[in-house]
Design an enzyme around this catalytic site. Structure first.
Site, mmCIF file in Angstrom:
data_model
loop_
_atom_site.group_PDB
_atom_site.id
_atom_site.type_symbol
_atom_site.label_atom_id
_atom_site.label_comp_id
_atom_site.label_asym_id
_atom_site.label_seq_id
_atom_site.Cartn_x
_atom_site.Cartn_y
_atom_site.Cartn_z
ATOM 1 C CE LYS A 244 20.673 -10.699 -13.872
ATOM 2 N NZ LYS A 244 21.267 -9.376 -14.094
ATOM 3 C CB SER B 236 0.846 -9.607 -8.360
ATOM 4 O OG SER B 236 -0.160 -9.961 -9.287
ATOM 5 C CB THR C 286 4.932 -6.403 -7.395
ATOM 6 O OG1 THR C 286 3.554 -6.788 -7.297
ATOM 7 C CG2 THR C 286 5.629 -7.126 -8.521
ATOM 8 C CE1 TYR C 287 0.318 -11.299 -5.355
ATOM 9 C CE2 TYR C 287 0.580 -9.056 -4.571
ATOM 10 C CZ TYR C 287 -0.217 -10.062 -5.057
ATOM 11 O OH TYR C 287 -1.555 -9.834 -5.264
ATOM 12 N N GLY D 109 -2.405 -4.274 -11.540
ATOM 13 C CA GLY D 109 -2.696 -3.251 -10.545
ATOM 14 C C GLY D 109 -1.856 -2.005 -10.756
#
Length: 115
Positions: free
Chosen positions: A9, A25, A57-58, A73
């Site tokens: 993280k 993303s 998300t990515y 987004g």
């Protein structure tokens, strides 16, 4: 047996941008990605410390050393510039391996830089 465990993280990064009109993303400074072991296109969970939002998300690779933490987004609606977030990644591994696995935790400064 395979289980999903906490892999790494980025703890308490500051949102530098929120770009609603984008495919989607989170864009992260490449230094943060390398230090945490998070790679481009990896699925991550975002936890917003300021408002309690949690979403997935990515990752898109941002400019190295820029301090960029940009939600793109629809995710841009879940943050404000200046919010503090935690970016969490998970991995799937063997149960026995998971017992001894040590996750990577990165603590950026107020400018999203590493000491």
């Amino acid at each position: 047996m395979q289980i999903e465990v906490f892999k790494s993280k980025i703890h308490r990064a500051k949102v530098t941008q929120a770009e609603l009109h984008y495919v989607g993303s989170i864009t992260l400074d490449e230094h943060l990605m390398e230090a945490s072991g998070i790679i481009e296109n990896e699925k991550v969970q975002i936890v917003n410390v300021n408002n309690g939002e949690r979403f997935e998300t990515y990752v898109i690779k941002g400019e190295k050393g820029s301090g960029t933490v940009c939600l793109n987004g629809p995710a841009a609606r879940r943050v404000q510039v200046g919010d503090i977030i935690i970016v969490v990644s998970y991995g799937i591994m063997d149960y026995e391996e998971a017992k001894t696995f040590k996750p990577k935790i990165v603590f950026p400064d107020k400018n999203n830089r590493l000491a």
